[in-house]
Write an enzyme that holds these catalytic residues in place. Sequence first.
Site, short mmCIF file in Angstrom:
data_model
loop_
_atom_site.label_atom_id
_atom_site.label_comp_id
_atom_site.label_asym_id
_atom_site.label_seq_id
_atom_site.Cartn_x
_atom_site.Cartn_y
_atom_site.Cartn_z
CB ILE A 12 -0.96 -0.02 1.21
CG1 ILE A 12 -1.91 -1.22 1.08
CG2 ILE A 12 -1.75 1.27 1.31
CD1 ILE A 12 -2.71 -1.54 2.30
CG ASP A 58 12.85 -1.63 13.78
OD1 ASP A 58 13.11 -2.71 14.33
OD2 ASP A 58 11.73 -1.08 13.88
CB SER A 124 -7.16 -2.93 9.54
OG SER A 124 -7.80 -4.11 9.09
CE1 TYR A 148 -4.47 -6.60 10.83
CE2 TYR A 148 -2.24 -5.82 11.22
CZ TYR A 148 -3.46 -5.72 10.56
OH TYR A 148 -3.64 -4.71 9.64
CE LYS A 152 -2.88 -2.08 11.38
NZ LYS A 152 -1.85 -1.12 10.93
CE1 TYR A 176 -3.97 0.72 4.77
CE2 TYR A 176 -5.39 2.64 4.83
CZ TYR A 176 -4.14 2.08 4.86
OH TYR A 176 -3.01 2.87 4.97
CG ASN A 198 -4.57 -11.21 2.48
OD1 ASN A 198 -3.70 -10.38 2.61
ND2 ASN A 198 -5.34 -11.60 3.48
NE ARG A 293 -8.99 -17.29 6.32
CZ ARG A 293 -8.52 -16.31 5.54
NH1 ARG A 293 -7.34 -16.43 4.94
NH2 ARG A 293 -9.24 -15.22 5.36
N GLY A 295 -11.85 -18.32 12.26
CA GLY A 295 -11.79 -16.88 12.49
C GLY A 295 -12.45 -16.05 11.42
#
Length: 342
Positions: A12, A58, A124, A148, A152, A176, A198, A293, A295
């Site tokens: 992105i 980093d 997200s 993850y 966010k 997004y 994905n 899948r 989740g």
Amino acid sequence: MRVLVTGGAGYIGSHTVVRLVEAGHEVQVVDDLSNSSPIVLDRIEEITGVRVPLDVVDVTDRGAVTAILAQHPVDAAIHLAGLKAVGESVEQPLRYYRTNLDATFSLVGAMADAGVRTLVFSSSATVYGAQASPPFEEDLPTSATNPYGWTKVMQEQVLRDVAAGDPRWRIALLRYFNPVGAHPSGRIGEDPQGHPNNLVPYLAQVAVGRREKLLVFGDDYDTPDGTGLRDYIHVEDLAAGHLAALETLAAADAGGVRTWNLGTGSGTSVLEVLAAFSRAAGRELPHEVVGRRAGDIAASWADPTRAHRELGWRAEKGIDEMCADTWRWQETNPAGYDGPPA
Ligand code: NAD
Ligand code: WQD
């Protein structure tokens, strides 16, 4: 504006950098190249004619970020750097919490020290968690179903509290939905390392012969064709959304935090994406329906009306263009940036 883009060598980020440069902004990239290639900067120069400077750093290293801001003063930052694989976050939660949260602590601290307080943050739709049903709008409560997603949710809260403590901060939280597609030139695109988790990058690898077939994760959801519905948004539309958010923040009369969904507002099923990608590749791509899948939710799509109203932005590209642009990138770069050309 002079804009620092963290994670600007990523999927992105690279598309956002191209859009910023084309709009006349002066961009510099900070990226540790942990999930991207320096070749991306060559491709950005090929597309734009501009050599965007890259600091391989980093972002969790606050001293390094402070030094960069001292050497190259900026007016704003777009923060995309971070780890983003849901499955990996379940296996490595501490790495995800440390990296993603420390990166934001480090960047925001260094920006405050440098007197820079305009920030666009990469959030997200995952923060909507397993809410009842779409469309999801920005005022819904946030939660997550994996580390993850929690990073966010937490980063959004940190940024809201930073802005509450110092009204000079202007912060955009961009949620997004499902970014897919590639720049129409075919010279930059998504280059997942290892097994693509994905749907669209996996389909692209089926189409180019790197994977045998698509496994469809369940066709027994309560959706029109039984497969999962998602709000796929072209990465070019997403890049335009970042530009609109940045310029809206810069022009705002006052500081504060603004949250915007970046999505099309409609859901597309797995089988519909499979059909669209088959059209783009010019042949029926093989698939097999398997179990769900863990989740996964049945359906997710945005209510994008606030971004339409406040940013004057809306997604314009449909799933066929997303698949055609992805296919052009994958066909001409079958092994991504570091592999041999087609
Ligand atoms: P990406 O992995 O292609 O890009 C992330 C970039 O950040 C990479 O170039 C990587 O090398 C860099 N990076 C990672 N950790 C870093 C660190 N500590 N310091 C410096 N650089 C670092 O991923 P992407 O898909 O472009 O995602 C960009 C952002 O958008 C991420 O924050 C992600 O969580 C968010 N996002 C992505 C999606 C999606 O489906 N791709 C959806 C919603 C939100
Ligand atoms: C889309 C649909 C799958 C692969 C993820 C993250 C989210 C965000 C975007 C970072 C679902 C189905 C998929 C496959 C399949 N990333 N599918 N076979 O899960 O909506 O969102 O990426 O912020 O946090 O959760 O995207 O592309 O993985 O799945 O059938 O091989 O495709 O079941 O219905 P998802 P996805």
